[in-house]
Write an enzyme that holds these catalytic residues in place. Structure first.
Site, PDB file in Angstrom:
ATOM      1  N   TRP A   1      11.984  -1.635  -2.662  1.00  0.00           N
ATOM      2  CA  TRP A   1      11.124  -2.277  -2.997  1.00  0.00           C
ATOM      3  C   TRP A   1       9.876  -2.712  -1.843  1.00  0.00           C
ATOM      4  O   TRP A   1       8.812  -2.767  -1.996  1.00  0.00           O
ATOM      5  CB  TRP A   1      11.308  -3.469  -3.657  1.00  0.00           C
ATOM      6  CG  TRP A   1      11.868  -4.728  -3.013  1.00  0.00           C
ATOM      7  CD1 TRP A   1      13.366  -4.828  -3.083  1.00  0.00           C
ATOM      8  CD2 TRP A   1      11.232  -5.759  -2.443  1.00  0.00           C
ATOM      9  NE1 TRP A   1      13.526  -6.124  -2.177  1.00  0.00           N
ATOM     10  CE2 TRP A   1      12.425  -6.601  -1.744  1.00  0.00           C
ATOM     11  CE3 TRP A   1      10.053  -6.139  -2.231  1.00  0.00           C
ATOM     12  CZ2 TRP A   1      12.031  -7.668  -1.288  1.00  0.00           C
ATOM     13  CZ3 TRP A   1       9.969  -7.182  -1.438  1.00  0.00           C
ATOM     14  CH2 TRP A   1      10.668  -7.985  -0.991  1.00  0.00           C
TER      15      TRP A   1
ATOM     16  N   TYR B   1      17.162  -9.243   3.742  1.00  0.00           N
ATOM     17  CA  TYR B   1      17.180  -7.821   3.676  1.00  0.00           C
ATOM     18  C   TYR B   1      16.782  -7.405   5.039  1.00  0.00           C
ATOM     19  O   TYR B   1      15.947  -8.066   5.926  1.00  0.00           O
ATOM     20  CB  TYR B   1      16.226  -7.266   2.734  1.00  0.00           C
ATOM     21  CG  TYR B   1      14.998  -8.122   2.492  1.00  0.00           C
ATOM     22  CD1 TYR B   1      13.805  -7.153   3.279  1.00  0.00           C
ATOM     23  CD2 TYR B   1      14.618  -9.016   1.860  1.00  0.00           C
ATOM     24  CE1 TYR B   1      12.609  -7.697   3.313  1.00  0.00           C
ATOM     25  CE2 TYR B   1      13.310  -9.640   1.840  1.00  0.00           C
ATOM     26  CZ  TYR B   1      12.169  -9.184   2.833  1.00  0.00           C
ATOM     27  OH  TYR B   1      10.943  -9.359   2.646  1.00  0.00           O
ATOM     28  N   TYR B   2      17.209  -6.314   5.368  1.00  0.00           N
ATOM     29  CA  TYR B   2      17.196  -5.821   7.018  1.00  0.00           C
ATOM     30  C   TYR B   2      16.070  -4.835   6.984  1.00  0.00           C
ATOM     31  O   TYR B   2      15.893  -3.414   7.341  1.00  0.00           O
ATOM     32  CB  TYR B   2      18.373  -5.297   7.430  1.00  0.00           C
ATOM     33  CG  TYR B   2      19.537  -6.174   7.649  1.00  0.00           C
ATOM     34  CD1 TYR B   2      19.593  -6.699   8.793  1.00  0.00           C
ATOM     35  CD2 TYR B   2      20.188  -6.598   6.690  1.00  0.00           C
ATOM     36  CE1 TYR B   2      20.488  -7.781   9.169  1.00  0.00           C
ATOM     37  CE2 TYR B   2      21.365  -7.665   6.845  1.00  0.00           C
ATOM     38  CZ  TYR B   2      21.347  -8.268   8.098  1.00  0.00           C
ATOM     39  OH  TYR B   2      22.175  -9.473   8.310  1.00  0.00           O
TER      40      TYR B   2
ATOM     41  N   HIS C   1      10.533  -8.978   8.244  1.00  0.00           N
ATOM     42  CA  HIS C   1       9.548  -9.682   7.855  1.00  0.00           C
ATOM     43  C   HIS C   1       9.367 -10.923   8.389  1.00  0.00           C
ATOM     44  O   HIS C   1      10.266 -11.628   8.696  1.00  0.00           O
ATOM     45  CB  HIS C   1       9.860  -9.473   6.237  1.00  0.00           C
ATOM     46  CG  HIS C   1      11.129 -10.356   6.079  1.00  0.00           C
ATOM     47  ND1 HIS C   1      12.450  -9.564   6.056  1.00  0.00           N
ATOM     48  CD2 HIS C   1      11.436 -11.383   5.308  1.00  0.00           C
ATOM     49  CE1 HIS C   1      13.613 -10.163   5.638  1.00  0.00           C
ATOM     50  NE2 HIS C   1      13.020 -11.474   5.233  1.00  0.00           N
TER      51      HIS C   1
END
Length: 164
Positions: A2, A100-101, A104
């Site tokens: 995503w 998540y990697y 961000h």
């Protein structure tokens, strides 16, 4: 996937608040799913970097300073322009461990107690920039403490390894 869909404008292109298209030092700024965008008290945006080779805080070196400075400056300016919220009223940070990697950066209203914004998980972007300016390998060397929930797989792995 995503994240890549957003970066490639296959999804949520209409939600992009700001974009710097530079493939090395650019990013997109989008509202986080946690924010309904109806009020500014719980403002929550995410800057997703275009680079795919930087997964987390641990990967950052002085090479990434132009990217991080762009996120800080342009992101702050975009929030002020779009929402009228000055940089002094924002908390801008990275998580370690991230959810998540893909690198961000979180932008939240200063008064909003966002999940993961506490000191044991959040690292202020301005501090990250200063640390890397002092020592390019700061985040490869430094011990980073972080909290885990009792049901997290990573905690189980630490327990199995006798590290907790």
């Amino acid at each position: 996937q995503w994240v890549y869909n957003i970066l490639e404008k296959k999804a949520e292109a209409d939600r992009i608040i700001h974009e710097n298209p530079d493939p090395c030092n650019g990013f997109v700024l989008v509202p986080d799913f946690k924010w309904n965008q109806n009020q500014l008290d719980d403002l929550y945006l995410i800057a997703l970097v275009h680079r795919r080779d930087v997964k987390s805080l641990r990967d950052l070196t002085a090479e990434h300073l132009p990217l991080l400075r762009n996120i800080l400056q342009e992101g702050t300016e975009a929030v002020a322009k779009r929402f009228g919220v000055p940089g002094s009223q924002l908390r801008i940070y990275l998580h370690y461990q991230p959810s998540y990697y893909h690198l961000h950066v979180h932008f939240t209203a200063l008064g909003y107690d966002a999940p993961g914004s506490s000191v044991e998980r959040a690292h202020l972007l301005a501090d990250v920039i200063d640390n890397l300016a002092m020592d390019s390998m700061y985040y490869q060397k430094r011990a980073l403490t972080f909290a885990l929930r009792a049901d997290e797989l990573l905690l189980k792995k630490f327990q199995e390894a006798g590290r907790v």
